[in-house]
Enzyme design. Structure first.
Site, PDB file in Angstrom:
ATOM      1  N   ARG A   1     -22.829  -5.462 -75.415  1.00  0.00           N
ATOM      2  CA  ARG A   1     -24.194  -5.976 -75.582  1.00  0.00           C
ATOM      3  C   ARG A   1     -24.292  -7.224 -76.457  1.00  0.00           C
ATOM      4  O   ARG A   1     -25.389  -7.714 -76.676  1.00  0.00           O
ATOM      5  CB  ARG A   1     -25.104  -4.862 -76.104  1.00  0.00           C
ATOM      6  CG  ARG A   1     -25.195  -3.714 -75.107  1.00  0.00           C
ATOM      7  CD  ARG A   1     -26.182  -2.635 -75.493  1.00  0.00           C
ATOM      8  NE  ARG A   1     -26.196  -1.633 -74.456  1.00  0.00           N
ATOM      9  CZ  ARG A   1     -25.425  -0.538 -74.441  1.00  0.00           C
ATOM     10  NH1 ARG A   1     -24.591  -0.307 -75.453  1.00  0.00           N
ATOM     11  NH2 ARG A   1     -25.476   0.314 -73.450  1.00  0.00           N
TER      12      ARG A   1
ATOM     13  N   ASN B   1     -28.200  11.836 -78.862  1.00  0.00           N
ATOM     14  CA  ASN B   1     -28.384  13.266 -78.608  1.00  0.00           C
ATOM     15  C   ASN B   1     -27.450  14.118 -79.459  1.00  0.00           C
ATOM     16  O   ASN B   1     -26.322  13.719 -79.749  1.00  0.00           O
ATOM     17  CB  ASN B   1     -28.126  13.572 -77.133  1.00  0.00           C
ATOM     18  CG  ASN B   1     -26.714  13.166 -76.710  1.00  0.00           C
ATOM     19  OD1 ASN B   1     -26.446  11.995 -76.474  1.00  0.00           O
ATOM     20  ND2 ASN B   1     -25.805  14.137 -76.616  1.00  0.00           N
TER      21      ASN B   1
ATOM     22  N   ASP C   1     -31.443  15.455 -73.561  1.00  0.00           N
ATOM     23  CA  ASP C   1     -30.677  14.222 -73.765  1.00  0.00           C
ATOM     24  C   ASP C   1     -31.593  13.024 -73.929  1.00  0.00           C
ATOM     25  O   ASP C   1     -31.393  11.975 -73.323  1.00  0.00           O
ATOM     26  CB  ASP C   1     -29.688  13.978 -72.615  1.00  0.00           C
ATOM     27  CG  ASP C   1     -28.800  12.762 -72.902  1.00  0.00           C
ATOM     28  OD1 ASP C   1     -28.367  12.602 -74.046  1.00  0.00           O
ATOM     29  OD2 ASP C   1     -28.563  11.963 -71.971  1.00  0.00           O
TER      30      ASP C   1
ATOM     31  N   ARG D   1     -36.800   7.090 -76.030  1.00  0.00           N
ATOM     32  CA  ARG D   1     -36.406   7.595 -74.716  1.00  0.00           C
ATOM     33  C   ARG D   1     -37.336   8.714 -74.256  1.00  0.00           C
ATOM     34  O   ARG D   1     -37.550   8.912 -73.053  1.00  0.00           O
ATOM     35  CB  ARG D   1     -34.965   8.135 -74.775  1.00  0.00           C
ATOM     36  CG  ARG D   1     -33.875   7.097 -74.879  1.00  0.00           C
ATOM     37  CD  ARG D   1     -33.107   6.925 -73.584  1.00  0.00           C
ATOM     38  NE  ARG D   1     -32.352   8.046 -73.142  1.00  0.00           N
ATOM     39  CZ  ARG D   1     -31.068   8.269 -73.369  1.00  0.00           C
ATOM     40  NH1 ARG D   1     -30.377   7.429 -74.121  1.00  0.00           N
ATOM     41  NH2 ARG D   1     -30.445   9.305 -72.855  1.00  0.00           N
TER      42      ARG D   1
ATOM     43  N   ASN E   1     -34.630   2.805 -72.242  1.00  0.00           N
ATOM     44  CA  ASN E   1     -33.248   3.079 -72.606  1.00  0.00           C
ATOM     45  C   ASN E   1     -32.708   1.924 -73.445  1.00  0.00           C
ATOM     46  O   ASN E   1     -33.378   1.455 -74.365  1.00  0.00           O
ATOM     47  CB  ASN E   1     -32.420   3.334 -71.341  1.00  0.00           C
ATOM     48  CG  ASN E   1     -31.138   4.096 -71.607  1.00  0.00           C
ATOM     49  OD1 ASN E   1     -30.171   3.568 -72.140  1.00  0.00           O
ATOM     50  ND2 ASN E   1     -31.131   5.380 -71.253  1.00  0.00           N
TER      51      ASN E   1
ATOM     52  N   ALA F   1     -25.904   2.294 -66.690  1.00  0.00           N
ATOM     53  CA  ALA F   1     -25.963   3.736 -66.476  1.00  0.00           C
ATOM     54  C   ALA F   1     -26.616   4.135 -65.160  1.00  0.00           C
ATOM     55  O   ALA F   1     -26.294   5.181 -64.599  1.00  0.00           O
ATOM     56  CB  ALA F   1     -26.698   4.407 -67.637  1.00  0.00           C
TER      57      ALA F   1
END
Length: 581
Positions: free
Chosen positions: A131, A275, A317, A340, A410, A550
């Protein structure tokens, strides 16, 4: 006499140039105010992703045209989630598979390339992304998929130092852009799906020497380190077994995989935590601190000053890694976070006190709201996945939950404009069927204890760029998108908001109304945040294009819906024609 002075004058001149080129803490804190350069992830360490530049504005943006483009090349395409940084006429941009390119920011000419040698057996959860990088002194610093931190010379690309973060064979990796605070490079860790233990580390940015480490799972010890690398205990995070009965805290997850923000007004770094492990919440009764939280850390001491937990005892999650963006609200320093789990939170940046919380997505089934007095969610018990130990077939009762674990938002960072006082959030509307399964920890193996399938909610869209009023707690406007949004946002003083789509478009909208005023097809899906800077009187706008991340790996029914999208790896840079400036 003149001949003797010449070498001295030359040396003084070179030293002056080097000093001017070296990135300092003062430059890092001042760069967002003038917009001339982009020295850090988030455009400033606070993460607002706002540039005051207004040469490109709502009146002339329709004339914005490509200035240059650069291909990462080869077969290593995959997801490109990088935000470049720009300094001293150079762009430094990371790419998939832990690569970093130095480019001429005005022409796109490649100056040098560094390709990190990755070992066999790396286990990234969510594609081989990176990133971005951090700049400090004469260094460009980035993390790698095999959990290392590498500092390169900005001029030559030579390795100045390299340090191991953790053991990739145990599931650790690193994908986030580091941030710099007070001469320290701050990093987190990835690997929450493998039972790692999340933490934040601080290193001397010039040498890579470890200064302190702070675990983000309750029960683990923090440490400080002297100049010789000797460790000294710096207090346990939380109280052992207070919110983690039994032994599961020892492999408790809470990975800090998105990196953090830093506010010099408070002296605090803010990291979101992922998570708890495993996903099966029936195995770990309790809140499971500090998972799914915002953790505020004193950068000088490495101690947790406050925390706020967005999803206690997470069973979906939902993570909590999304960025905490500080800003001023009514004379108070606060922070905003689009979690999220589908709720937008506003907390006091100094104390963590919850000031506001409200949905930024249309459908939330796991909780009916957030109690502003207690700060806790009002759970809907029947929408928690069932306990597999009470089911004869060994599979807990499945539930359909919204949002999905891919989140109302996200990794894609939002932006905040101090001009409009609005946040611009790349949101998604989707659900999932999820159920719990028996699971046991094994080093280096996936540690979920759950199964899932991602579902669509609406027929006409999944993604929506939304302008959010953090004070009123409402959506001001939105621009819907067919595919899920997975790239970040940029706001500018030209009353513009820029964002990309998986369909390949970089778009711009009026920041006050949401009217789309420009778009450009980049040739591959955009899953990275845009940026802008000024060079020799010209404003440049840029974005990295390359579909992945993802969604195609974990997206279930959604992944099938967007499987026609092509991968790529390009940097696109735009500016106005001379006559339009």
């Amino acid at each position: 006499m003149r001949a003797k002075l010449l070498p001295t004058l030359v040396a003084m001149s070179c030293a002056s140039i080097a000093s001017h080129a070296a990135v300092t803490d003062r430059m890092l804190q001042g760069s967002p105010g003038n917009g001339a350069e982009v020295l850090t992830w988030g455009l400033g360490t606070q993460g607002q992703r706002f540039s005051p530049l207004k040469q490109v504005n709502t009146t002339n943006v329709k004339q914005l045209a490509p200035a240059w483009a650069f291909s990462f090349g080869g077969e290593k395409q995959r997801g490109q989630e990088s935000q470049p940084v720009v300094h001293n006429g150079k762009m430094f941009v990371t790419a998939s598979y832990s690569r970093l390119f130095a480019l001429d920011a005005a022409t796109g000419k490649k100056l040098w390339k560094y390709e990190h040698r990755l070992p066999e057996g790396i286990m990234p959860c969510c594609d081989v992304v990176n990133r971005g990088a951090a700049l400090y002194d004469n260094l460009v610093i980035f993390s790698t998929l095999d959990a290392q931190l590498v500092a390169l010379n900005q001029e030559t690309g030579d390795v100045e130092w390299k340090e191991k973060i953790d053991d990739y064979a145990a599931g650790y990796s690193s994908t986030a852009a580091p941030i710099i605070a007070g001469g320290l490079v701050l990093t987190g860790v990835s690997g929450g799906e493998f039972g790692v233990v999340g933490r934040v580390e601080a290193r001397d940015a010039k040498t890579g020497r470890l200064v302190w480490s702070r675990p983000t799972v309750e029960g683990h010890m923090g440490y400080t380190y002297d100049a010789e690398g000797n460790a000294k205990e710096n207090g346990v995070s939380g109280t052992t077994n207070r919110s983690w009965p039994g032994d599961l805290w020892k492999t408790g997850g809470a990975a800090t995989w998105l990196g953090g923000t830093y506010d010099p007004q408070t002296g605090l770094a803010y990291f979101g935590t992922g998570n708890p492990a495993p996903w099966n919440s029936h195995l770990r009764k309790g809140d499971n601190l500090y998972s799914c939280s915002t953790v505020a850390i004193d950068v000088k001491t490495g101690k947790i000053v406050w925390h706020y937990q967005n999803t206690p005892n997470d069973g979906w999650d939902f993570d909590g890694v999304n960025e905490f963006v500080t800003f001023d609200l009514g004379g108070r320093r606060v922070g905003g976070k689009a979690d999220r789990n589908g709720f937008f939170y506003v907390n006091d940046a100094r104390t963590g006190q919850l000031l506001n919380a409200f949905p930024f997505v249309r459908k939330i089934t796991w909780a009916s709201g957030i109690d502003l007095k207690t700060g806790r969610p009002n759970f809907i018990p029947e929408n928690r996945p069932g306990d597999p130990t009470s089911a004869p077939e060994g599979k807990g009762k499945p539930v359909v939950s919204a949002p999905s674990f891919l989140g109302g938002k996200n990794q894609m960072p939002m932006a905040y404009s101090p001009d409009t006082h609005l946040f611009y959030v790349p949101a998604n509307e989707w659900a999932m069927e999820i159920w719990n399964e028996p699971i046991a920890y094994k080093k280096g193996a996936a540690y979920l204890g759950a199964g899932f399938t991602i579902k669509t909610v609406q027929d006409d869209h999944i993604g929506a760029l939304r302008a959010i009023d953090p004070k009123a707690g409402k959506i001001v406007w939105e621009v819907k998108n067919g595919a899920p949004l997975w790239g970040g946002v940029l706001a500018t003083g030209g009353n513009l908001v820029f964002w990309g789509t998986p369909e390949g478009y970089l778009k711009a909208a009026d920041a006050r109304t949401g009217k789309v005023v420009w778009e450009f097809q980049t040739g591959s899906g955009v899953v990275a945040p845009p940026l802008t800077w000024m060079h020799k009187g010209e404003q440049y706008v840029s974005v990295v294009s390359g579909w992945g991340g993802a969604v195609p790996l974990w997206g279930g029914d959604v992944a099938k819906k967007v499987n026609y999208l092509e991968q790529g790896g390009m940097v696109w840079v735009f500016k106005l024609p001379t006559a339009q400036r």
